[in-house]
Design a protein around this motif. Structure first.
Motif, PDB file in Angstrom:
ATOM      1  N   ALA B  78       0.845  -1.209   0.000  1.00  0.00           N
ATOM      2  CA  ALA B  78       0.000   0.000   0.000  1.00  0.00           C
ATOM      3  C   ALA B  78       0.878   1.255   0.000  1.00  0.00           C
ATOM      4  O   ALA B  78       0.617   2.208  -0.738  1.00  0.00           O
ATOM      5  CB  ALA B  78      -0.938  -0.010   1.208  1.00  0.00           C
ATOM      6  N   ALA B  79       1.943   1.231   0.787  1.00  0.00           N
ATOM      7  CA  ALA B  79       2.849   2.380   0.847  1.00  0.00           C
ATOM      8  C   ALA B  79       3.481   2.625  -0.519  1.00  0.00           C
ATOM      9  O   ALA B  79       3.614   3.770  -0.968  1.00  0.00           O
ATOM     10  CB  ALA B  79       3.937   2.140   1.892  1.00  0.00           C
ATOM     11  N   GLU B  80       3.841   1.529  -1.191  1.00  0.00           N
ATOM     12  CA  GLU B  80       4.472   1.690  -2.496  1.00  0.00           C
ATOM     13  C   GLU B  80       3.465   2.220  -3.527  1.00  0.00           C
ATOM     14  O   GLU B  80       3.813   3.042  -4.379  1.00  0.00           O
ATOM     15  CB  GLU B  80       5.088   0.357  -2.949  1.00  0.00           C
ATOM     16  N   THR B  81       2.218   1.783  -3.419  1.00  0.00           N
ATOM     17  CA  THR B  81       1.190   2.289  -4.341  1.00  0.00           C
ATOM     18  C   THR B  81       0.937   3.779  -4.102  1.00  0.00           C
ATOM     19  O   THR B  81       0.782   4.555  -5.053  1.00  0.00           O
ATOM     20  CB  THR B  81      -0.129   1.499  -4.152  1.00  0.00           C
ATOM     21  N   ILE B  82       0.900   4.184  -2.837  1.00  0.00           N
ATOM     22  CA  ILE B  82       0.725   5.612  -2.521  1.00  0.00           C
ATOM     23  C   ILE B  82       1.894   6.408  -3.113  1.00  0.00           C
ATOM     24  O   ILE B  82       1.699   7.455  -3.736  1.00  0.00           O
ATOM     25  CB  ILE B  82       0.630   5.820  -0.986  1.00  0.00           C
ATOM     26  N   ALA B  83       3.104   5.876  -2.948  1.00  0.00           N
ATOM     27  CA  ALA B  83       4.298   6.556  -3.476  1.00  0.00           C
ATOM     28  C   ALA B  83       4.221   6.670  -5.000  1.00  0.00           C
ATOM     29  O   ALA B  83       4.531   7.721  -5.573  1.00  0.00           O
ATOM     30  CB  ALA B  83       5.555   5.796  -3.048  1.00  0.00           C
ATOM     31  N   ASP B  84       3.789   5.588  -5.664  1.00  0.00           N
ATOM     32  CA  ASP B  84       3.666   5.617  -7.130  1.00  0.00           C
ATOM     33  C   ASP B  84       2.673   6.685  -7.579  1.00  0.00           C
ATOM     34  O   ASP B  84       2.901   7.392  -8.559  1.00  0.00           O
ATOM     35  CB  ASP B  84       3.179   4.252  -7.662  1.00  0.00           C
ATOM     36  N   SER B  85       1.552   6.781  -6.853  1.00  0.00           N
ATOM     37  CA  SER B  85       0.511   7.746  -7.240  1.00  0.00           C
ATOM     38  C   SER B  85       0.999   9.182  -7.045  1.00  0.00           C
ATOM     39  O   SER B  85       0.712  10.059  -7.860  1.00  0.00           O
ATOM     40  CB  SER B  85      -0.761   7.526  -6.422  1.00  0.00           C
ATOM     41  N   ALA B  86       1.713   9.391  -5.950  1.00  0.00           N
ATOM     42  CA  ALA B  86       2.275  10.730  -5.719  1.00  0.00           C
ATOM     43  C   ALA B  86       3.260  11.061  -6.841  1.00  0.00           C
ATOM     44  O   ALA B  86       3.290  12.183  -7.354  1.00  0.00           O
ATOM     45  CB  ALA B  86       2.962  10.782  -4.354  1.00  0.00           C
ATOM     46  N   LYS B  87       4.038  10.068  -7.246  1.00  0.00           N
ATOM     47  CA  LYS B  87       4.989  10.266  -8.343  1.00  0.00           C
ATOM     48  C   LYS B  87       4.239  10.587  -9.648  1.00  0.00           C
ATOM     49  O   LYS B  87       4.681  11.430 -10.432  1.00  0.00           O
ATOM     50  CB  LYS B  87       5.853   9.024  -8.504  1.00  0.00           C
ATOM     51  N   ASP B  88       3.114   9.917  -9.875  1.00  0.00           N
ATOM     52  CA  ASP B  88       2.319  10.208 -11.082  1.00  0.00           C
ATOM     53  C   ASP B  88       1.927  11.687 -11.122  1.00  0.00           C
ATOM     54  O   ASP B  88       1.973  12.328 -12.169  1.00  0.00           O
ATOM     55  CB  ASP B  88       1.042   9.354 -11.111  1.00  0.00           C
ATOM     56  N   ILE B  89       1.511  12.217  -9.968  1.00  0.00           N
ATOM     57  CA  ILE B  89       1.113  13.629  -9.911  1.00  0.00           C
ATOM     58  C   ILE B  89       2.331  14.517 -10.158  1.00  0.00           C
ATOM     59  O   ILE B  89       2.284  15.470 -10.937  1.00  0.00           O
ATOM     60  CB  ILE B  89       0.463  13.959  -8.539  1.00  0.00           C
TER      61      ILE B  89
END
Lengths: 201, 201
Positions: B78-89
């Protein structure tokens, strides 16, 4: 009246940060309260993403517009993915009846608690600001968010006025939790609390 | 010495919150600085997830252990998915050369800026705490994080001591930005700054 895209993005930012904070806090402090608020917030973020989609479609007039506005849709998707991940973490807290010793250790090492409490009619907290109440100084509890009907006040400050029916989400320790429950239920007068120093908080 | 699982989770919480804050701030204040920090933080979160996986495997001794420890792996995911999404933004901010008028409007309406600045040798900020410096009062800039070599100080407080080479990430307005750049570069003495009131910050 529809909100501006800027307003939607600011609200999305606040709700995303709150969800991530609450999801990890739920895990670290073993708080079902915090986990349940995360689930509620997920619906909120989904509604904001719907608004983002609607505004994007309304703003697109030309092919160039449309190409550039896909970026806005991507922000909405990213926000929804962050919300889903926070919910995944919260779900672990809600479903786990007998946590692994590793988690127990994590939770028991912490003096901190996270709680939520609804302000009852007759509570002395009603129609006062956090600053007036000196709530943090008197109880040691920091209010990190307030849920009022379907809306949220994120990061309330000393000028935030409390109302009957508000749900406070607060961090602090066990002693503070007990005090705040009594205050919110109208069982204690704020003047009866002892506190270290009368400074503004 | 390996960190405890609790320490890893707390660091993951802090890094996730910082990434989400910086990613949206990059978008709202059109800051490539903030977006680039998000990219750096993603690597950090990936390393933390690796540590979580390693600790989970080490802790699993029995089938029951293993079943329960999958929860820990899920937190890491979950932490990695949150990090990926922040990176997308953040990626949207980094790649978008000519933003859509809608975004421009969002950015231009804001008085706030987010910035990063490295403290040079010879700066007066070195070996002083944020509290001593009265930095927020004097410049109007709030330091939200400090990057020091490969580690991060999240949510620094008045007791946080600054060092040469620290990269400060701060929020405030244009005037404050200019002041902080001069201070960090050693071009201005802190005593030369005018400020409204000498209160603790």
């Amino acid at each position: 009246m529809p909100k501006s895209i800027k307003d939607i993005l600011i609200e999305m930012k606040n709700m995303s940060e709150l969800m991530v904070d609450l999801a990890y806090s739920a895990l670290l402090f073993n708080s079902k309260d915090a986990a349940e608020e995360v689930i509620k917030l997920e619906n909120k973020v989904n509604r904001l993403n719907y608004q983002i989609k609607k505004e994007s479609l309304l703003a697109a007039r030309t092919v160039e517009d449309a190409e550039k506005l896909t970026a806005l849709l991507e922000v909405g998707e990213a926000a929804e993915t962050i919300a889903d991940s926070a919910k995944d973490i919260a779900d672990l807290v809600l479903k786990d009846m007998r946590p692994h010793p590793v988690f127990k250790m994590v939770m028991e090492e912490s003096d901190e608690v996270i709680m939520r409490i609804k302000i009852s009619e007759g509570s002395e907290l009603i129609d006062k600001t956090l600053g007036e109440l000196l709530l943090a100084t008197r109880t040691g509890m920091t209010v990190i968010a307030i849920r009022r009907n379907e809306s949220w006040i994120y990061g309330p400050d000393r000028n935030t006025m409390l109302s009957a029916g508000d749900t406070l989400i607060a961090k602090g320790n066990e002693t503070g939790r007990a005090l705040l429950i009594k205050l919110a239920n109208g069982e204690t007068k704020i003047e009866d609390l002892e506190y270290e120093e009368l400074t503004e908080d």
